[in-house]
Scaffold this motif. Structure first.
Motif, short mmCIF file in Angstrom:
data_model
loop_
_atom_site.label_atom_id
_atom_site.label_comp_id
_atom_site.label_asym_id
_atom_site.label_seq_id
_atom_site.Cartn_x
_atom_site.Cartn_y
_atom_site.Cartn_z
N ALA A 30 0.82 -1.21 0.00
CA ALA A 30 0.00 0.00 0.00
C ALA A 30 0.86 1.26 0.00
CB ALA A 30 -0.91 -0.01 1.22
N VAL A 51 -5.99 -4.65 1.21
CA VAL A 51 -4.72 -5.30 0.92
C VAL A 51 -4.90 -6.81 1.02
CG1 VAL A 51 -2.32 -5.61 1.66
CG2 VAL A 51 -3.38 -3.35 1.78
N CYS A 94 -2.47 -4.45 -3.19
CA CYS A 94 -3.30 -3.42 -2.58
C CYS A 94 -4.17 -2.81 -3.68
CB CYS A 94 -2.42 -2.36 -1.92
SG CYS A 94 -3.31 -0.88 -1.38
#
Length: 227
Positions: free
Chosen positions: A64, A95, A109
């Motif tokens: 992420a 995620v 993600c």
């Protein structure tokens, strides 16, 4: 005669002193050993196996954007092989953690509006369908409006590599890299101006043009130059 003896004695003392000084000066000065650069060795030694649920979460969050990691929801297989929510979240990202049952490392993600599309793919894979079958089913369902992919431009961040080892201090996975995917359903080379084949690493190109799964791919630079 006495003065001659004294002169000879003084000369002998001077010669002895000079000889002693030369001997001291000719001794080798100890050479300090240059410290060995063990950074690489230390770096390698910091990596350990991803073998706990907390390690799965920490490494998954590396997929992420850094500023958003705290608020991400993390889902995936835990160490017992159960597909669960590993961490609750409250922002726009979901995620998907690495599957510890598989070789290598792969975490992803994506925007939460892509979850119906992603979940449908996971369900079909669990049923034993292959990639081509999954593609055809989702193509039909997206075209009919049964399956949503959200608004065009939603992004998938992929953090992947050949190893299941990570640094507990930084959560970085050994030799892992990033790949980015931007979904633009039914886009074409003509509508985007992008090539349909990769030109070079780190250059965008359009994959699966004209289909529900049309997406802009940005592949990484080689590992030795990737930041």
């Amino acid at each position: 005669m006495k003065q001659l003896i004294v002169a000879l004695a003084l000369a002998g003392i001077m010669i002895s002193c000079n000889s002693s000084d030369k001997t001291k000066n000719n001794k080798e000065t100890p050479v300090e050993e240059t410290p060995t650069d063990s950074t690489a060795q230390q770096s390698n030694s910091t990596f350990v196996a991803i073998n706990t649920n907390q390690a799965l979460i920490a490494t998954a969050l590396m997929a992420a954007p850094e500023a958003s990691r705290d608020g991400c929801k993390v889902i995936g297989y835990n160490m017992d092989g159960e597909f669960v929510t590993l961490k609750e979240g409250d922002n726009e990202f979901i995620v998907l953690a690495d599957d510890p049952r598989k070789e290598g490392f792969n975490a992803a993600c994506y925007h939460k509006d892509l979850e119906p599309f992603m979940a449908r793919g996971r369900d079909l894979r669990e049923q034993g369908l292959n990639a081509a079958q999954i593609f055809d089913i989702r193509e039909e369902e997206v075209a009919s409006g049964k399956l949503s992919m959200g608004e065009p431009g939603l992004t998938l961040h992929i953090y992947y590599g050949p190893n299941q080892l990570y640094d507990p201090e930084t959560s970085k996975v050994a030799d892992a890299q990033y790949r980015y995917v931007v979904y633009v359903p039914y886009a074409t080379a003509k509508s985007t101006g992008l090539p349909e084949k990769p030109i070079a690493p780190n250059h965008p190109w359009l994959m699966d043009p004209g289909t529900h799964r049309a997406h802009i791919m940005i592949s990484p630079l080689p590992n030795n130059t990737n930041q």
